[in-house]
Design an enzyme around this catalytic site. Structure first.
Site: not given
Length: 548
Positions: A45, A85, A153, A279, A284, A288, A326, A423
């Site tokens: 992710d 996501s 996800t 996952e 992710d 961030h 993703d 993102h």
């Protein structure tokens, strides 16, 4: 020029709409596929191509993913060039582009170029996913995540909700989906309590799992020693630790590769084959936070899981493996303002050596910070900031957000750039191995249809079977219907005709059939779930057919 033409043709070939889906190029081995078929779908992710490149340099050797690089994937949603996501997972799992926050349901707004509009009455309609399709084929199924298992996800591959924040509904649907292997975080969403994501409906899902013969495990050792064919592993109240931090902060948690290996070795015993979703969630989260070490930590952890999947697929010969992110996140680059005029003479070591000094992610390092910050020098050293300059030390002592300052300092030392804390919208690498592997530039929706085709079903037909609007279906059978919202946490669909009352509870796999003249009440269970989207209940054809 010939390469530009090649990629342009691939772009045109990959364009899809919600009403007409093109299937991407697939390996010629597809004609040789034997049953049973298996699919292992892995998502890291919020990663990006640049993050993978940096992780390879950090590791100092090729990644398992490198061996199976087969193309690229577009990631935009129904409304935005940059996806969240939730719609990204919905696209990968159901073959439908959707909107921000939507899980496993159709969009209410479509503005992205090239996508067909849908009838307004179909907005928020649940659409079937590939895990549900595998279940209907009799296959064993698995779901693994390093975040809460109810996170966007994994939820996209197992549930249907108007908003990804509906952890209570998502958790309940996941439990009643009867998935064989579920491993990850999210323990707090399984039982009632006062914490943020604890259950508000009063239902103890841990008891439901026990009643359904799951082996409930909470540590690495319990997982690896479990002999059961049905395992639910909840290793943390919320998310698991970053891979780099685990040894110091949560030794009892399994690695992503260990969970993947255990799931494969359990699911492969099913004679009908299996579907497994995996996952690596916290790439992710690190992106961030612009935490370079966190990104690398969990990309490499994810790559170890990919190796487990590919090693099995090579031995098995009839397993399709897909690995992808993703969406992009953070705009990470090797090179920043420091390297504007000197990039051509900067060695790899200038980027990697500062990163190698870190022994924990910023999350892990901050977990060691004392409230009075008296050990700030030691904590900074855990993150590779050793020694600190006077200015750096002063900044960390006075900072409102210590973590934010630490990640900036390390990125500056390692010449790593970031454009955002959110993102990004770039195309991403696609990795695929085995019969019917995907190649070329494809849409994220293509992956769902390719997996479904490989496993022998059609997602549109599956949706028509699993998610029928209940009001219309029961009215046509002569029933009067209503949706009982007296208990807002437990909506129930009620249908009545003469002395027969049918009650269908939300998120479950059951129907209650009451016959007053016979003074009987029966509960029927199915291998499908009931979904309420705020305006309509959706049930499977099996439920409708069971009502006389």
């Amino acid at each position: 020029m010939k390469y530009a033409k090649k990629w342009a043709s691939l772009f045109l070939a990959s364009a899809v709409t919600l009403s007409a889906v093109s299937i991407p190029q697939q390996d010629v081995q597809a004609a040789k596929v034997k049953k049973p078929t298996n699919v292992i779908m892995l998502v890291m992710d919020g990663s990006s191509n640049n993050a993978v490149t940096l992780s390879r340099w950090y590791k100092g050797e090729s990644l398992a993913m490198d061996e199976i690089l087969s193309g690229a994937m577009r990631t935009y949603s129904a409304e935005s060039a940059i996806t969240d996501s939730a719609p990204a997972a919905t696209a990968l799992a159901t073959g439908h582009k959707s909107n921000d926050k939507y899980i496993g349901v159709l969009p209410s707004e479509i503005t992205s170029p090239g996508l067909a509009q849908i009838d307004k009455k179909d907005a928020f309609r649940p659409v079937a996913n590939v895990l549900e399709g595998a279940k209907q084929q009799g296959k064993a199924t698995g779901l693994i995540s390093t975040s809460e298992i109810q996170h966007a996800t994994p939820a996209g591959f197992s549930a249907h909700a108007n908003n990804r924040s509906q952890y209570g509904d998502i958790a309940e649907q996941q439990v009643y989906q009867n998935i064989d292997i579920v491993l990850g975080g999210g323990l707090e969403s399984l039982t009632p309590g006062t914490s943020k994501n604890a259950r508000k409906d009063g239902e103890d899902l841990m008891k439901v799992l026990k009643d359904n013969q799951y082996d409930l495990v909470h540590t690495r050792d319990e997982l690896l020693n479990s002999p059961s064919s049905k395992i639910w592993g909840s290793f943390a109240p919320s998310a698991l630790a970053y891979d780099l931090d685990r040894a110091k902060t949560r030794k009892s948690e399994p690695t992503l590769a260990e969970m993947t290996n255990k799931a494969i070795n359990t699911l492969k015993k099913d004679k009908d084959g299996f579907f497994l979703f995996v996952e690596g969630s916290k790439v992710d989260w690190a992106a961030h936070a612009n935490d370079t070490i966190g990104i690398i930590s969990d990309i490499l952890s994810f790559d170890d899981a990919v190796k487990e999947a590919v090693d099995f697929a090579k031995e098995d010969g009839n397993t399709l493996v897909i690995a992808v992110t993703d969406h992009g996140n953070s705009g990470i680059t090797m090179g920043n303002a420091n390297t504007t005029s000197t990039y051509s003479s900067i060695p790899v070591s200038a980027y990697i050596d500062p990163l190698k000094k870190a022994s924990m992610t910023v999350e892990g390092a901050l977990s060691q910070l004392k409230e009075d910050r008296s050990n700030i020098v030691e904590v900074a050293a855990l993150y590779g900031l050793d020694p600190l300059t006077k200015d750096e030390l002063s900044t960390l002592k006075s900072a409102k957000d210590v973590g934010s300052e630490m990640v900036k300092m390390l990125a500056n030392r390692a010449n790593i750039g970031y454009t955002t804390g959110g993102h990004t919208g770039e195309d991403v690498f696609l990795y695929s191995f085995g019969p019917s592997k995907l190649t070329g530039l494809v849409e994220n929706t293509d992956l769902a249809h390719s997996m479904a085709q490989f496993m022998g079903f059609d997602l549109k037909s599956l949706t028509d079977d699993l998610y029928v609007p209940a009001t219309k279906a029961f009215t046509e059978k002569g029933f009067t219907t209503k949706i009982d919202l007296s208990d807002k946490e437990n909506p129930t669909f009620v249908a009545q005709k003469a002395d027969v009352t049918v009650k269908i509870p939300v998120n479950k796999n059951a129907m209650i059939y009451e016959h007053t003249s016979k003074n009987t009440t029966k509960t029927h269970t199915f291998n499908t779930i009931n979904v309420y989207n705020g305006s309509e209940f959706y049930v499977s054809k099996k439920v409708i057919e069971a009502v006389k």
